[in-house]
Design an enzyme around this catalytic site. Structure first.
Site, PDB file in Angstrom:
ATOM      1  N   CYS A 189      65.117 -40.845  -1.097  1.00 57.38           N
ATOM      2  CA  CYS A 189      64.115 -41.915  -0.951  1.00 57.38           C
ATOM      3  C   CYS A 189      64.669 -43.225  -1.509  1.00 57.38           C
ATOM      4  CB  CYS A 189      62.825 -41.519  -1.675  1.00 57.38           C
ATOM      5  SG  CYS A 189      61.490 -42.702  -1.380  1.00 57.38           S
ATOM      6  N   THR A 441      35.681 -38.951  -1.097  1.00 52.21           N
ATOM      7  CA  THR A 441      35.076 -38.819   0.241  1.00 52.21           C
ATOM      8  C   THR A 441      34.182 -40.014   0.514  1.00 52.21           C
ATOM      9  OG1 THR A 441      33.770 -37.411   1.720  1.00 52.21           O
ATOM     10  CG2 THR A 441      33.087 -37.465  -0.595  1.00 52.21           C
ATOM     11  N   TYR A 442      34.119 -40.363   1.779  1.00 49.39           N
ATOM     12  CA  TYR A 442      33.189 -41.409   2.221  1.00 49.39           C
ATOM     13  C   TYR A 442      32.165 -40.776   3.156  1.00 49.39           C
ATOM     14  CZ  TYR A 442      37.114 -44.096   0.435  1.00 49.39           C
ATOM     15  OH  TYR A 442      38.116 -44.583  -0.375  1.00 49.39           O
ATOM     16  N   ASN A 443      32.191 -39.421   3.209  1.00 48.58           N
ATOM     17  CA  ASN A 443      31.293 -38.660   4.086  1.00 48.58           C
ATOM     18  C   ASN A 443      31.391 -39.097   5.538  1.00 48.58           C
ATOM     19  OD1 ASN A 443      29.456 -38.850   1.231  1.00 48.58           O
ATOM     20  ND2 ASN A 443      29.873 -36.834   2.121  1.00 48.58           N
ATOM     21  N   THR A 444      32.628 -39.406   5.950  1.00 46.65           N
ATOM     22  CA  THR A 444      32.845 -39.780   7.360  1.00 46.65           C
ATOM     23  C   THR A 444      33.999 -38.969   7.926  1.00 46.65           C
ATOM     24  OG1 THR A 444      34.399 -41.528   6.734  1.00 46.65           O
ATOM     25  CG2 THR A 444      32.100 -42.182   7.003  1.00 46.65           C
ATOM     26  N   THR A 453      32.866 -33.276   4.020  1.00 47.04           N
ATOM     27  CA  THR A 453      34.266 -32.954   4.354  1.00 47.04           C
ATOM     28  C   THR A 453      34.912 -32.033   3.313  1.00 47.04           C
ATOM     29  OG1 THR A 453      35.048 -34.932   3.193  1.00 47.04           O
ATOM     30  CG2 THR A 453      34.595 -35.166   5.541  1.00 47.04           C
ATOM     31  N   GLU A 518      41.954 -42.681   6.817  1.00 52.57           N
ATOM     32  CA  GLU A 518      41.746 -41.235   6.643  1.00 52.57           C
ATOM     33  C   GLU A 518      43.085 -40.502   6.560  1.00 52.57           C
ATOM     34  OE1 GLU A 518      37.541 -40.285   8.795  1.00 52.57           O
ATOM     35  OE2 GLU A 518      39.050 -41.196  10.083  1.00 52.57           O
TER      36      GLU A 518
END
Length: 547
Positions: A189, A441-444, A453, A518
Site C-alpha cells: 500500500c 445504520t441509517y435504516n436505509t 439492516t 453504503e
C-alpha cells in the site's frame, strides 16, 4: 534532514489554528518565503515543461512548497486559507513560474468527486471533525474525506488513530510510524507507506531506516515475522512467537510495547484494506497526486485515462435497468424470510456447527480477483521480509483454518481488558470504534427507508470472521449464503485477504443499486472486522504466554 523537516513543520503549523489571526500571520510568512524563492530563481527555463514535481532542478524545495499550497487550496477546511493559497499560486504563475495541478479526479478512483463531501460544503459537525484532523496532522487526507460519508465513525477513527500515533504510549513516536510503514508495505500500500515515511521523518526518524528493514534496529526487525503472519495467516500465531519477542536476549519487547505494536500492525493492515477497497488516490502534494506538466488539449492527462478517470460515469451505467431490477427488493425479501424462519424454528447445535464448517470451507474456495500474483516493487518490499508470503487458499493443499470459538476467547470478555490493562484507554477506544462500525445504520437500503439492516451487517461481519476461522455459537451461518451473493463474496475476500488486488470492476459489481455511501459503510465493516479478527489471534497468543 531533521533540521529541514522541523523547519518545514513550523512553516505550516499556524494554518491549523482555529484562530483566524494566527492563520493570517502564518499565511503572510509563507507568502513572503515563496515570493523570495520565486524572485531568486526568476522565470523557469523551458526544461521544467517535463520536470517531475519532486526533485526537479533548480528549485525542488519551491516545487514541494507549491505542491503543498495546491493541496491546501483544495483540502484545507479553513476557507480563508484555501482562498489565500489560490491567490498565491496565481501570483506565482503570473511571475512566469509553472505551478502544479492535481492529477486524477478527487480522493477516490471508484467514487465520483462530486459525491464525496466537498471540504467547503459540509455540515457543522463534519467541519469541526475536519478542523481537528487538520490541526493534528497538518492535512486532511483522502481517507478522512471518503470516511466523511459517516462523520460519527470518522470522529471515533481519528480519535483512536491520533492516540495511537501521537499521544503518550509505550513506543517512541518514530517507532510508531515505522511500524505503520512495515504493516502497510505487507499489502504493497504505497499510499500509506508514503504518508508515514513523511511522518516518520517529521518526528525525527533516521532516514537510513527507510533504505530497508535490515537498516532498522534489531528490535524492529524482530517484529517482521509477527507482521507477516498477522497480515496473512493470523491463525498460525502461537505463544512462542510472542515469547521470542518478549524474551529476546537483547532488544526484548515489554508487554506494553508489544500490545502497542500489535494494535498498530492490525490498524494498518486493515486500513490498507480500506484504502484499496475505496480506490483511495495519492494525496495532492505527494508523488502521483500532482504534475507540473501543462494539461493536454483534451484536458486529460494520459495518467488520468490509464487510471480510468477519463470520464466519471456512475457504476450503475454499466448495467441495464433489467439486469439490476429488484436487486435490493430480493435482498430485503430474503431478510424478511430469514427473520420468519428464525421465529419458527431453531437449528440444533450440531447443525449450527456443520453450517459454520461448510461456510468456512466454501470461503476458502472463493477466488480473489483474477488470482494473479502481485509482485511488490523494490520501493515497497524493502520495508518487509519474505515478499512471497501471502494469503493462500489453504483448502487447495489439504490445509484448513482451525476453528477459533469466540466463546473461548472473545474481544468483549478477554481482548478488551488485556489491551486496556497494558495500554490504558486504547481498549476503550477500539471497542467504541468496533461498535460504531457494527451498529452504524441509517435504516436505509438504496432508496428504501425504515429498513432494519442489522441482519445484513451481522452476516458481513460474521462472514469475515468465518474466513479467519472464528465461530459464534449462537449464529446460523446458513444465513450468509442467503444474503451475500458471489460477486460480493469475491469483493469481501479480496479486500480482506489480498487488498492490493481489488479493482474498480469488483467494487462496481456488488450491490449495484446501492449508494456509494453504503459501499463505504461496507468497507468500514470489512476493515473493523478484519482488525478485530487479527487482534483476537494476537491477544490470545499473548494471553497464553502470560498464563
Amino acid at each position: 534532514m531533521e533540521m529541514q523537516n522541523q523547519e518545514n513543520l513550523g512553516r505550516w503549523d499556524g494554518l491549523g489554528s482555529r484562530d483566524a489571526s494566527s492563520r493570517t500571520e502564518a499565511m503572510e510568512n509563507i507568502c513572503q518565503e515563496v515570493m523570495k524563492k520565486v524572485k531568486a530563481i526568476g522565470p523557469l527555463p523551458a526544461l521544467t515543461l517535463s520536470s517531475p514535481a519532486i526533485g526537479s532542478p533548480p528549485n525542488s524545495d519551491l516545487n514541494d512548497i507549491l505542491a503543498h499550497l495546491l493541496m491546501l487550496s483544495k483540502r484545507c477546511p479553513f476557507e480563508d486559507v484555501r482562498g489565500r493559497c489560490v491567490r498565491l499560486l496565481q501570483a506565482v504563475q503570473d511571475l512566469g513560474v509553472r505551478i502544479p495541478r492535481p492529477l486524477g479526479n478527487g480522493p477516490s478512483r471508484f467514487i465520483p468527486e462530486k459525491e464525496i463531501l466537498q471540504v467547503s460544503k459540509v455540515d457543522t459537525r463534519t467541519q469541526s471533525i475536519f478542523e481537528d484532523a487538520f490541526a493534528a496532522l497538518g492535512r486532511l487526507d483522502n481517507i478522512s474525506l471518503v470516511m466523511g460519508f459517516h462523520p460519527q465513525y470518522l470522529e471515533s477513527f481519528l480519535r483512536t488513530q491520533h492516540y495511537l500515533l501521537q499521544m503518550d504510549g509505550p513506543l517512541p513516536l518514530h517507532y510508531r510510524h515505522y511500524i505503520g510503514i512495515m504493516a502497510a508495505a505487507r499489502h504493497q500500500c504505497s499510499y500509506l507507506v508514503n504518508l508515514h515515511v513523511n511522518d516518520f521523518l517529521q518526528v525525527g526518524g533516521d532516514p537510513k531506516w527507510l533504505n530497508g528493514l535490515d537498516e532498522a534496529p534489531q528490535k524492529l526487525q524482530q517484529l517482521g515475522e509477527l507482521n507477516k503472519i498477522l497480515a496473512h495467516r493470523p491463525w498460525l500465531l502461537t505463544k512462542e512467537h510472542m515469547e521470542h519477542l518478549l524474551k529476546a536476549e537483547e532488544n526484548s519487547w515489554s508487554l506494553a510495547e508489544l500490545i502497542h505494536a500489535v494494535v498498530l500492525l492490525t490498524h494498518y493492515h486493515s486500513l490498507a484494506s480500506f484504502t484499496f477497497g475505496c480506490g483511495i488516490t495519492p494525496e495532492i502534494h505527494s508523488d502521483g497526486g500532482h504534475t507540473f506538466r501543462p494539461p493536454s488539449l483534451s484536458q486529460y492527462c494520459v495518467c488520468d485515462i490509464a487510471n480510468g478517470n477519463g470520464h466519471a460515469n456512475h457504476h450503475d451505467n454499466l448495467l441495464s435497468d433489467h439486469d439490476m431490477c429488484g436487486e435490493v427488493e430480493v435482498l430485503m425479501e430474503r431478510m424478511k424470510q430469514l427473520q420468519e424462519c428464525r421465529d419458527d424454528e431453531e437449528a440444533s447445535q450440531e447443525e449450527m456447527a456443520t453450517r459454520f464448517e461448510r461456510e468456512k470451507t466454501e470461503s476458502m474456495l472463493v477466488v480473489t480477483a483474477e488470482d494473479e500474483e502481485c509482485v511488490p516493487s523494490r520501493d515497497i518490499s524493502r520495508h518487509f521480509e519474505d515478499p512471497s508470503y501471502g494469503y493462500k487458499d489453504f483448502s487447495r493443499r489439504g490445509e484448513h483454518v482451525p476453528t477459533f470459538r469466540a466463546q473461548d476467547y472473545s474481544w468483549e470478555d478477554h481482548g478488551f481488558s488485556l489491551v486496556n490493562r497494558l495500554y490504558p484507554d486504547v481498549g476503550q477506544m477500539l471497542d467504541e470504534k468496533f461498535q460504531m462500525a457494527y451498529n452504524l445504520t441509517y435504516n436505509t437500503m438504496a432508496t428504501h427507508k425504515d429498513v432494519d439492516t442489522s441482519m445484513l451487517r451481522r452476516a458481513i461481519w460474521n462472514y469475515i470472521h468465518c474466513m479467519f476461522g472464528i465461530r459464534y455459537d449462537d449464529y446460523d451461518y446458513g444465513e450468509i449464503n442467503q444474503l451475500l451473493d458471489r460477486s460480493f463474496k469475491i469483493y469481501i475476500k479480496t479486500m480482506v485477504c489480498s487488498p492490493e488486488k481489488t479493482t474498480k470492476r469488483m467494487y462496481e459489481s456488488f450491490w449495484r443499486q446501492f449508494q456509494h455511501s453504503e459501499k463505504v459503510h461496507v468497507n468500514l465493516l470489512l476493515m473493523e472486522a478484519r482488525m478485530q479478527a487479527e487482534l483476537l489471534y494476537a491477544l490470545r497468543a499473548i494471553t497464553r504466554y502470560m498464563t
